[in-house]
Design an enzyme around this catalytic site. Structure first.
Site, PDB file in Angstrom:
ATOM      1  N   LYS A 159      49.195  44.735  68.012  1.00 48.10           N
ATOM      2  CA  LYS A 159      50.397  44.227  68.674  1.00 48.10           C
ATOM      3  C   LYS A 159      50.072  43.027  69.566  1.00 48.10           C
ATOM      4  O   LYS A 159      50.881  42.109  69.702  1.00 48.10           O
ATOM      5  CB  LYS A 159      51.049  45.326  69.501  1.00 48.10           C
ATOM      6  CG  LYS A 159      51.700  46.423  68.687  1.00 48.10           C
ATOM      7  CD  LYS A 159      52.456  47.393  69.584  1.00 48.10           C
ATOM      8  CE  LYS A 159      53.103  48.520  68.804  1.00 48.10           C
ATOM      9  NZ  LYS A 159      53.896  49.431  69.656  1.00 48.10           N
TER      10      LYS A 159
ATOM     11  N   ASP B  33      58.063  48.537  72.809  1.00 44.51           N
ATOM     12  CA  ASP B  33      57.740  49.522  71.790  1.00 44.51           C
ATOM     13  C   ASP B  33      59.010  50.344  71.538  1.00 44.51           C
ATOM     14  O   ASP B  33      59.947  50.312  72.359  1.00 44.51           O
ATOM     15  CB  ASP B  33      56.603  50.421  72.302  1.00 44.51           C
ATOM     16  CG  ASP B  33      56.349  51.611  71.413  1.00 44.51           C
ATOM     17  OD1 ASP B  33      56.110  51.408  70.209  1.00 44.51           O
ATOM     18  OD2 ASP B  33      56.407  52.747  71.915  1.00 44.51           O
TER      19      ASP B  33
END
Length: 263
Positions: free
Chosen positions: A190, A9
């Site tokens: 994700k 991330d």
């Protein structure tokens, strides 16, 4: 243990919310991993055009990018590996609902990001992201009728977001900061993006690791064998993580990699 792919991330994981920079220990770690032949990927809620600062600093260090929280995935050459956008009927219904309300919302297209209005909540986010926060345009939300929209940023708190979700029945909310929630397709995220990318490169989930800090990283950590939550991560993410490392400002990425003998 053989790690072949690591997903990162950006905000709160690679980039500090305090300094708005990537710690030197993380930069060194990324270059070391690349030299070892490990494939590195970005997995972010940001759109592709918000990653210029990473490409400027690292060039082709990253093998690929998972953007819009998994809705648009591509390799370092720009080849699309996975794509999914929001339901247009949902978007029309939602924009009709917010038309006369003081609800700021960002609309993300593949090469354009615009807002319907500016308010205090939007100003607070810009302050939080600092120099990494790009300028935004303001436009007519009727664009949703004839342009692909991959994600929304609705500036509401967790209680308030429940009021708008019924107008987006084919979508779900994922959150990485208190100021707004990301709206993505119900079957997106994700985790979905990671599975598509791993399949493309022929890498097993048991050979993959992921680092995150926000609520939108839960599915990402669950999609790999080794899910690492930053010390500054929210509690929901820490509860499902395989390992909780130190804060981003205390060399958390490098610390976890050393604990797993990847560095």
């Amino acid at each position: 243990m053989m790690i072949k792919a690591i997903f990162f991330d950006i905000d709160g994981t690679l980039v500090s919310f305090k300094t708005h920079k990537i710690p030197e220990s993380t930069i060194q770690a990324l270059h070391t991993l690349k030299a070892k032949g490990i494939k590195l990927f970005i997995a972010t809620g940001r759109p592709p055009y918000d990653l210029k600062f990473l490409i400027d600093e690292f060039g082709d260090l990253f093998t690929g990018y998972i953007t819009f929280n998994g809705q648009y995935c591509y390799d370092s050459t720009g080849k699309i590996l996975h794509e999914e956008y929001l339901n247009r009927e949902d978007l029309i219904q939602f924009t009709n609902y917010i038309k006369d309300k003081d609800i700021a919302c960002g609309f993300m297209e593949i090469d354009y990001f615009y807002f319907n209005l500016y308010n205090d909540r939007l100003a607070k986010l810009k302050e939080t992201l600092g120099d990494t926060a790009p300028d935004r345009a303001f436009d007519d939300v009727s664009r949703v009728s004839n342009h692909k929209t991959y994600q929304l940023n609705i500036f509401l708190n967790e209680d308030e977001e429940q009021e708008v979700l019924p107008y987006l029945p084919n979508c779900k909310a994922v959150r990485w900061c208190p100021y707004f929630t990301d709206i993505i397709p119900k079957d997106g995220g994700k985790g979905t993006g990671i599975k598509k990318v791993l399949a493309y490169y022929g890498i097993d989930i048991n050979e993959a690791m992921a680092f995150g800090d926000g609520g939108n990283d839960v599915e990402m950590l669950e999609a790999v064998k080794y899910g690492i939550a930053m010390g500054n991560a929210n509690e929901n993410l820490k509860q499902i993580a395989d390992f909780i490392t130190l804060d981003v400002d205390n060399d958390g990425v490098a610390y976890a990699l050393k604990q797993y003998n990847v560095l």
